[in-house]
Design an enzyme around this catalytic site. Sequence first.
Site, PDB file in Angstrom:
ATOM      1  CB  THR A  28       4.814   3.593  -4.941  1.00  0.00           C
ATOM      2  OG1 THR A  28       4.114   4.412  -3.315  1.00  0.00           O
ATOM      3  CG2 THR A  28       5.836   4.999  -5.493  1.00  0.00           C
ATOM      4  CB  ILE A  60      -0.782   0.053   1.689  1.00  0.00           C
ATOM      5  CG1 ILE A  60      -1.614  -1.389   1.369  1.00  0.00           C
ATOM      6  CG2 ILE A  60      -1.685   1.629   1.366  1.00  0.00           C
ATOM      7  CD1 ILE A  60      -1.451  -2.136   2.468  1.00  0.00           C
ATOM      8  CB  CYS A  61       0.988   4.415  -0.132  1.00  0.00           C
ATOM      9  SG  CYS A  61       1.395   5.995  -0.275  1.00  0.00           S
ATOM     10  CB  THR A  62       5.670   4.556   0.503  1.00  0.00           C
ATOM     11  OG1 THR A  62       5.007   4.720   1.949  1.00  0.00           O
ATOM     12  CG2 THR A  62       5.676   6.354  -0.392  1.00  0.00           C
ATOM     13  N   GLY A  63       4.583   1.155   1.168  1.00  0.00           N
ATOM     14  CA  GLY A  63       4.896  -0.236   1.388  1.00  0.00           C
ATOM     15  C   GLY A  63       6.143  -0.773   0.058  1.00  0.00           C
TER      16      GLY A  63
END
Length: 323
Positions: free
Chosen positions: A126, A106-109
């Site tokens: 991202t 999720i996102c910057t994961g």
Amino acid sequence: MASVTHGVAFLVYDGVKLLDVAGPAEVFAEANRLGADYEIVLVSPTGADVTSSVGIRIAVDTAATERAPDTFLVAGADLYPRTPVPRDLIEAASTLAGRAHRVASICTGAFILGAAGLLDGKRATTHWKVAHELAARCRASRVEPDAIYVRDGTTYTSAGVTAGIDLALALVEEDHGPDLTREVARALVVYLQRSGGQSQFSASLQGPPPRSPSLRRITDLITANPGGNHSLGELAKHLNVSPRHLTRLFHDELSITPARYVEMIRFDMAKALLDQGHTATQTASLAGFPNYESMRRVFVRKMSISPAAYQRRFGTARRADEG
């Protein structure tokens, strides 16, 4: 509904964005209320509790080495686009991914997956603000900065924050089909889902607004009424300048022609109208396209699908309910 328990493990750590965890987790929890059987666990590298980005402490269920999830998700944080990913997170991600049937960020994961080599040879996305940094760090991956989420085989990556909800809905649909997923989306009052090919942001939000007040007047005019007469000559009249001068203003400040800017705004409005249930023909007229065919060409060029295909794939839960 007969259902087999499906383990979903979220990798969390100090500084993790709370919504990156809570949003997707709520999708799986709502699916459980409707008959699914997801076992949601929170995992940290050592099994210790962590503190989120907003200071709220998150109780962790177990350490990474003790779980073998069906679905492994790593949440994002503001830290790792700016700093290297620490070794313990890399090892935890590698361990969980090696045991899971599917892997997601999720996102910057995505930076954690990338640091673990889990995005090598894959398409990924991202948050658009840091997509260039992900591309620089993950040169063996093809980063797509304008996607809500990207699936490459059994690896999924998603854009900023709420895109994690879209991704979770897609995973639920894979497991349980569109009917249950529609009920989940309706219960959470969200899109049914904004699928992967959809843009992260609208045309009017792509980049800073014009610096000059005169050009700002024109872009505000277009945004306020995408269906209006926005030919180059008409727009130039609003500022009492020549069409050539207006074209130069757009080029110098926005690196785009006036016609292309108008098209971007109309395209964005067309997507919204299709989401609301308007027919493709109605949408073309309301959004200001000369005809359906001109709108279709724009959709094919930008999204590689027709307006009708877009509407089938990206409809809202509200429209599905009304249908």
